[in-house]
Design an enzyme around this catalytic site. Structure first.
Site, PDB file in Angstrom:
ATOM      1  N   CYS A 197       0.824  -1.205   0.000  1.00 61.11           N
ATOM      2  CA  CYS A 197       0.000   0.000   0.000  1.00 61.11           C
ATOM      3  C   CYS A 197       0.860   1.257   0.000  1.00 61.11           C
ATOM      4  CB  CYS A 197      -0.954  -0.006   1.192  1.00 61.11           C
ATOM      5  SG  CYS A 197      -0.142  -0.092   2.806  1.00 61.11           S
ATOM      6  N   HIS A 211      -1.560   1.835   7.482  1.00 60.02           N
ATOM      7  CA  HIS A 211      -2.007   1.614   6.110  1.00 60.02           C
ATOM      8  C   HIS A 211      -1.913   2.924   5.349  1.00 60.02           C
ATOM      9  CE1 HIS A 211      -4.144  -0.072   2.723  1.00 60.02           C
ATOM     10  NE2 HIS A 211      -5.090   0.861   2.803  1.00 60.02           N
TER      11      HIS A 211
END
Length: 559
Positions: free
Chosen positions: A105, A400
């Site tokens: 990510c 994230h």
């Protein structure tokens, strides 16, 4: 770099051995013949030349005159968009998800931000970048990384790359960046696995790798950094930039690099040392008292004291001493990358678990005016608009990354979360937030003075969002950021007149002001071109590989 005519193509072609001479440029062009439908569609690409006719009109796709900017690339890019047929779908071109390959990510977030950096993407979609690949640079990959990135951009914007676009339906597009990750891992092996990494670290390695692949300097001369005393900062900064360009010239320099002024003062003897150094990012600290992005910038610009293990070596005292250090913004680039120091790192470069600064800041979305922060009178007007954000959510152990980006076609903001994406309102989503980690700003042209770029033929006028990118070159100091005078300022410098031609130029421009020679902007350009040529070291002057420099000198200095 030869002059190559790039023709619009509606079929796939392969080069034939026969050739003929082009009647306009008197250079050989190769014939092309159609090939089978199994080959990838050819893209229209232009190089660093543009056609300039006597009446001043430019003929697209017919290179002749050496271009000083990248504006002529946009016509080829628009042609490729139309040929690819990606402009009439329900989803704007460039709005595409990136598959998470396993804790990637951080990479996907960075790629979405760079993908929406319009001048960078246009270069890889419409410029003949292969001719700028430096295959002999051991610091690069011989063009493999730049080519892999270009293929990824073709896949994300034209759906014509080699990664294999997955179109689930008309409402969703996903690209797996597998081939790009493989090439990146060869250049930076730390990204070869599937561990989580820092998005800013990825950006640093990626842009550095592309720069080395496209560095137009093949033979780098050795040049020592010059220590300055603050008595002639404008000229010292320009000299430092010239020395830097003698070793580094690429699209990355043109787009992302500015210049800092670093000042150290010894507390024992008051000896002052000033150095002008290139900068790629603004890495800003955050304190609990910061409420806006500008607060972080003010903290970055504060004077610091160097003591203990961080003592400074004073050339006058000949030993390490306590000293003060201050960094000033001297010249800012067309594309400004702002990195917020939200993490605390240990001696091994790893983020300390649990130590993340989650202070929510207010970020300027438009007209981020840094005029009062920049010390040089050059560099153009430093006013910026936000166009992309790399976000970090969560802590250091289970975080994230996502991205926000402004699309060039529908002028709307989108959130990218790996494979998924959605339209958002930037004011309610992140104008005040704790998640932004890296912010991307592009310089906006005051009153359209810098760029006439427009995608109005596609229904959107984005002239204010595409800054004018000047192709940096030693032989063209008029294109250096130091020569771009800000509004409300004039360029003033002092030099000794030693020959008749210089004397004539200076005489025509002179006005009395304490013995100084004041010149207009156009006259400044003429004098500085000759100054740089006269003062250029022979090893740089004779070994420069960049053809546009050599051609430029013939036209600039031939009398």
């Amino acid at each position: 770099m030869g002059s190559t005519i790039c023709l619009p193509v509606n079929k796939r072609f392969v080069e034939d051995n026969s050739s003929e001479e082009d009647p306009i440029t008197n250079t050989p062009i190769k014939r092309r013949r159609p090939l089978g439908q199994h080959m990838n569609m050819s893209l229209l690409r232009v190089n660093s030349r543009r056609q300039s006719s006597e009446d001043g009109e430019q003929t697209p796709f017919t290179p002749n005159e050496r271009a000083s900017t990248y504006d002529h690339v946009r016509d080829a890019v628009l042609h490729n968009f139309n040929e690819a047929g990606v402009l009439n779908g329900s989803i704007p071109a460039g709005v595409v998800g990136l598959r998470n390959l396993g804790n990637t990510c951080f990479m996907n977030s960075s790629l979405q931000c760079l993908s929406n950096t319009i001048p960078l993407t246009d270069y890889f979609l419409g410029y003949d970048y292969h001719k700028e690949v430096n295959k002999n640079n051991f610091l690069g990959t011989g063009g493999q990384l730049a080519t892999a990135y270009a293929e990824l951009m073709k896949d994300m914007w034209l759906q014509k790359g080699k990664n294999g676009t997955i179109i689930k339906n008309d409402r969703l597009r996903i690209v797996p960046p597998s081939c790009f990750k493989k090439s990146l891992s060869k250049f930076a092996p730390q990204f070869s696995g599937y561990s989580q990494h820092d998005a800013q670290e990825l950006l640093s390695y990626l842009l550095d790798g592309i720069h080395e692949d496209l560095n137009r300097v093949k033979k780098r001369p050795y040049i020592e950094d010059k220590d300055c005393d603050g008595t002639n900062d404008e000229n010292d900064a320009a000299e430092a930039w010239k020395n830097y360009l003698s070793r580094n010239k690429s699209l990355i320099v043109d787009l992302f690099q500015g210049q800092f002024r670093n000042t150290c003062i010894c507390k024992e003897c008051n000896h002052k040392n000033i150095r002008f150094e290139p900068s790629m990012y603004l890495s800003l600290p955050i304190s609990d008292s910061c409420r806006t992005l500008e607060d972080c910038l003010d903290l970055f610009l504060e004077e610091d004291t160097l003591t203990g293990d961080n003592q400074w070596y004073c050339e006058k005292c000949k030993c390490h001493t306590d000293a003060t250090k201050k960094t000033d913004l001297w010249v800012l680039p067309p594309i400004l990358i702002v990195h917020l120091k939200r993490f605390t790192y240990n001696d091994f470069g790893r983020a300390v678990s649990g130590q993340k600064n989650d202070v929510a800041l207010k970020y300027p979305l438009k007209q981020f005016d840094l005029s009062r922060k920049v010390k040089s009178i050059g560099g153009g007007t430093p006013v910026y608009d936000l166009y992309a954000v790399s976000n970090h959510l969560g802590g250091t152990g289970s975080g994230h990354y996502t991205a926000y980006a402004l699309n060039r076609f529908d002028n709307a903001w989108y959130e990218f979360n790996d494979s998924s994406y959605q339209k958002i309102d930037p004011v309610t989503t992140f104008e005040t937030s704790s998640s932004p980690y890296v912010l991307f700003y592009n310089r906006v042209a005051p009153a359209a003075a810098e760029s006439a770029a427009s995608d109005s033929s596609l229904g959107q006028d984005i002239s204010g969002r595409i800054p004018l990118i000047r192709r940096q070159s030693i032989s063209r100091p008029d294109l250096w950021p130091h020569s771009q005078v800000r509004e409300g300022h004039f360029r003033e410098f002092e030099r000794s007149v030693t020959d008749t031609s210089d004397s004539k130029i200076a005489s025509n421009a002179r006005s009395t002001n304490g013995g100084r020679t004041m010149v207009t902007r156009s006259q400044t350009s003429k004098i500085k071109k000759k100054m740089v040529r006269d003062e250029m070291p022979c090893d740089i002057r004779d070994s420069e590989m960049e053809e546009d420099d050599l051609l430029g000198r013939r036209s600039l200095y031939q009398c």
